[in-house]
Write a protein that holds these residues in place. Structure first.
Motif, mmCIF file in Angstrom:
data_model
loop_
_atom_site.group_PDB
_atom_site.id
_atom_site.type_symbol
_atom_site.label_atom_id
_atom_site.label_comp_id
_atom_site.label_asym_id
_atom_site.label_seq_id
_atom_site.Cartn_x
_atom_site.Cartn_y
_atom_site.Cartn_z
ATOM 1 N N LEU A 68 8.611 -5.206 7.227
ATOM 2 C CA LEU A 68 7.908 -5.331 5.953
ATOM 3 C C LEU A 68 8.873 -5.878 4.895
ATOM 4 C CD1 LEU A 68 5.785 -3.454 7.330
ATOM 5 C CD2 LEU A 68 5.542 -2.310 5.132
ATOM 6 N N SER A 69 8.332 -6.671 3.991
ATOM 7 C CA SER A 69 9.159 -7.125 2.868
ATOM 8 C C SER A 69 9.262 -5.994 1.838
ATOM 9 C CB SER A 69 8.541 -8.359 2.217
ATOM 10 O OG SER A 69 7.316 -8.007 1.607
ATOM 11 N N ALA A 70 10.242 -6.096 0.955
ATOM 12 C CA ALA A 70 10.362 -5.115 -0.133
ATOM 13 C C ALA A 70 9.118 -5.150 -1.011
ATOM 14 C CB ALA A 70 11.620 -5.402 -0.958
ATOM 15 N N GLU A 71 8.548 -6.350 -1.184
ATOM 16 C CA GLU A 71 7.334 -6.464 -2.013
ATOM 17 C C GLU A 71 6.180 -5.713 -1.366
ATOM 18 O OE1 GLU A 71 9.287 -8.993 -1.124
ATOM 19 O OE2 GLU A 71 10.082 -9.663 -3.067
ATOM 20 N N GLN A 72 5.998 -5.909 -0.049
ATOM 21 C CA GLN A 72 4.913 -5.199 0.653
ATOM 22 C C GLN A 72 5.110 -3.689 0.563
ATOM 23 O OE1 GLN A 72 5.577 -7.337 4.443
ATOM 24 N NE2 GLN A 72 3.348 -7.260 4.662
ATOM 25 N N ALA A 73 6.332 -3.236 0.835
ATOM 26 C CA ALA A 73 6.596 -1.798 0.814
ATOM 27 C C ALA A 73 6.364 -1.235 -0.584
ATOM 28 C CB ALA A 73 8.032 -1.518 1.277
ATOM 29 N N ALA A 74 6.819 -1.950 -1.606
ATOM 30 C CA ALA A 74 6.647 -1.471 -2.984
ATOM 31 C C ALA A 74 5.167 -1.402 -3.340
ATOM 32 C CB ALA A 74 7.395 -2.385 -3.948
ATOM 33 N N GLU A 75 4.396 -2.352 -2.867
ATOM 34 C CA GLU A 75 2.956 -2.343 -3.175
ATOM 35 C C GLU A 75 2.293 -1.122 -2.548
ATOM 36 O OE1 GLU A 75 -1.134 -2.807 -2.745
ATOM 37 O OE2 GLU A 75 0.079 -3.222 -0.980
ATOM 38 N N ILE A 76 2.665 -0.788 -1.312
ATOM 39 C CA ILE A 76 2.108 0.406 -0.641
ATOM 40 C C ILE A 76 2.541 1.674 -1.394
ATOM 41 C CG2 ILE A 76 2.221 1.808 1.464
ATOM 42 C CD1 ILE A 76 2.678 -0.905 2.989
ATOM 43 N N ILE A 77 3.826 1.741 -1.744
ATOM 44 C CA ILE A 77 4.359 2.923 -2.441
ATOM 45 C C ILE A 77 3.621 3.145 -3.756
ATOM 46 C CG2 ILE A 77 6.403 3.801 -3.666
ATOM 47 C CD1 ILE A 77 8.017 2.160 -1.422
ATOM 48 N N MET A 78 3.459 2.089 -4.534
ATOM 49 C CA MET A 78 2.840 2.256 -5.845
ATOM 50 C C MET A 78 1.341 2.519 -5.721
ATOM 51 S SD MET A 78 5.450 2.471 -7.566
ATOM 52 C CE MET A 78 4.578 2.937 -9.065
ATOM 53 N N ARG A 79 0.727 2.047 -4.650
ATOM 54 C CA ARG A 79 -0.690 2.374 -4.418
ATOM 55 C C ARG A 79 -0.821 3.876 -4.171
ATOM 56 N NH1 ARG A 79 -2.959 2.082 0.433
ATOM 57 N NH2 ARG A 79 -1.676 0.368 1.205
ATOM 58 N N LEU A 80 0.043 4.444 -3.343
ATOM 59 C CA LEU A 80 0.007 5.890 -3.087
ATOM 60 C C LEU A 80 0.347 6.675 -4.360
ATOM 61 C CD1 LEU A 80 1.793 5.971 0.399
ATOM 62 C CD2 LEU A 80 -0.619 6.446 -0.033
ATOM 63 N N ALA A 81 1.383 6.224 -5.051
ATOM 64 C CA ALA A 81 1.845 6.965 -6.237
ATOM 65 C C ALA A 81 0.873 6.843 -7.399
ATOM 66 C CB ALA A 81 3.218 6.458 -6.660
ATOM 67 N N GLY A 82 0.029 5.839 -7.361
ATOM 68 C CA GLY A 82 -0.922 5.639 -8.452
ATOM 69 C C GLY A 82 -2.037 6.656 -8.465
ATOM 70 N N PHE A 102 18.061 -3.428 0.870
ATOM 71 C CA PHE A 102 16.636 -3.092 0.814
ATOM 72 C C PHE A 102 16.402 -1.960 -0.197
ATOM 73 C CE2 PHE A 102 12.541 -1.539 2.495
ATOM 74 C CZ PHE A 102 11.853 -2.742 2.587
ATOM 75 N N ILE A 103 17.292 -0.990 -0.256
ATOM 76 C CA ILE A 103 17.173 0.089 -1.256
ATOM 77 C C ILE A 103 17.177 -0.517 -2.658
ATOM 78 C CG2 ILE A 103 18.372 2.057 -2.297
ATOM 79 C CD1 ILE A 103 19.317 2.813 0.537
ATOM 80 N N ARG A 104 18.096 -1.431 -2.895
ATOM 81 C CA ARG A 104 18.168 -2.064 -4.216
ATOM 82 C C ARG A 104 16.896 -2.849 -4.509
ATOM 83 N NH1 ARG A 104 23.027 -1.548 -6.699
ATOM 84 N NH2 ARG A 104 22.108 -2.794 -8.348
ATOM 85 N N ALA A 105 16.397 -3.560 -3.503
ATOM 86 C CA ALA A 105 15.182 -4.366 -3.703
ATOM 87 C C ALA A 105 13.983 -3.458 -3.988
ATOM 88 C CB ALA A 105 14.925 -5.232 -2.465
#
Ligand code: SF4
Length: 243
Positions: A68-82, A102-105
């Motif tokens: 997964l890209s950092a963008e994809q992972a961030a989108e999933i994370i923020m969907r859950l956190a939202g 990846f942590i930084r991204a």
């Protein structure tokens, strides 16, 4: 930037100082240690899919193709956190510090504090991303669960981690030696004496058995000779059958 991710889900932190806090978890592949009680499949490339909790709190995981890209992972994370307020994003593994870029991204793309769950041995990697991290849950591994001791690496790591909110967690088993817990407590006391030390009774796996209540209290007594704050906290998510 892409990485193999084992799973992404929302649950509570089951261990340590922040037990019970709601977090999104990202579990990264790969580890540099070989603990006898490890229950994570760490071999790099073993996860063709990342298992993602589609709906927050549902416990239903669906596969996404790795990496997964950092963008994809961030989108999933923020969907859950939202959907529910979350304390932080727990980046765990395996050993997450094998993936500093990846942590930084991810940190640059999510609006949650970063909570790092680490085996506490990769001090140089930590130094490369410490500015992105709010909380460090540092394991301190006793020699009898490893093929080689890592005391010196732990001391170097804690010297970096102490600039942030850090606590140290030691998993103890029926077989754990008094002198190893004493060594661990002395190491923390020498490097960062204000640090909370958590003694976590092992969840039996890989031939390890849990310490008796009397042994736990004795190990706490030994550690309290060197540190003011030593707590016994088991893995609570296992008790509740949470992810
Ligand atoms: S550090 Fe954690 S992930 Fe790595 S081998 Fe030990 S228990 Fe498993």
């Amino acid at each position: 930037m892409r990485e193999n991710i084992i799973e992404i889900f929302s649950s509570i932190q089951g261990e340590g100082k922040y037990v019970g806090c709601r977090q999104v978890f990202v579990r990264l592949e790969g580890c540099n240690l070989d603990c006898t009680y490890c229950d994570t499949e760490n071999e790099v490339g073993r996860h063709p899919h990342c298992m993602v909790e589609e709906r927050v709190g549902s416990h239903k995981l669906v596969p996404y193709e790795n990496p997964l890209s950092a963008e994809q992972a961030a989108e999933i994370i923020m969907r859950l956190a939202g959907k529910v307020p979350h304390h932080s994003l727990s980046i765990t593994g395996g050993e997450p510090l094998l993936h500093v870029s990846f942590i930084r991204a991810l940190a640059a793309r999510v609006s949650l504090p970063i909570f790092l769950e680490t085996n506490g041995t990769l001090d140089k990697a930590l130094a490369e991303c410490i500015d992105c991290i709010s909380h460090v849950s540092m394991d301190l591994k006793l020699p009898d669960v490893l093929s080689a001791p890592v005391w010196d690496a732990h001391a170097r790591f804690l010297a970096v981690a102490r600039t942030k909110d850090v606590y140290v967690k030691v998993v103890v088993a029926a077989e754990t030696h008094d002198e190893d817990v004493e060594h661990a407590a002395r190491l923390v006391a020498k490097t960062a004496p204000e640090t909370l030390l958590v003694l976590q009774p092992v969840t039996p796996y890989g031939g390890c058995s849990a310490p008796s209540p009397a042994r736990l209290l004795e190990l706490q007594r030994i550690a309290l000779r060197h540190l003011p704050d030593v707590r016994i906290i088991p893995q609570t998510h296992r008790m509740m059958d949470l992810l």
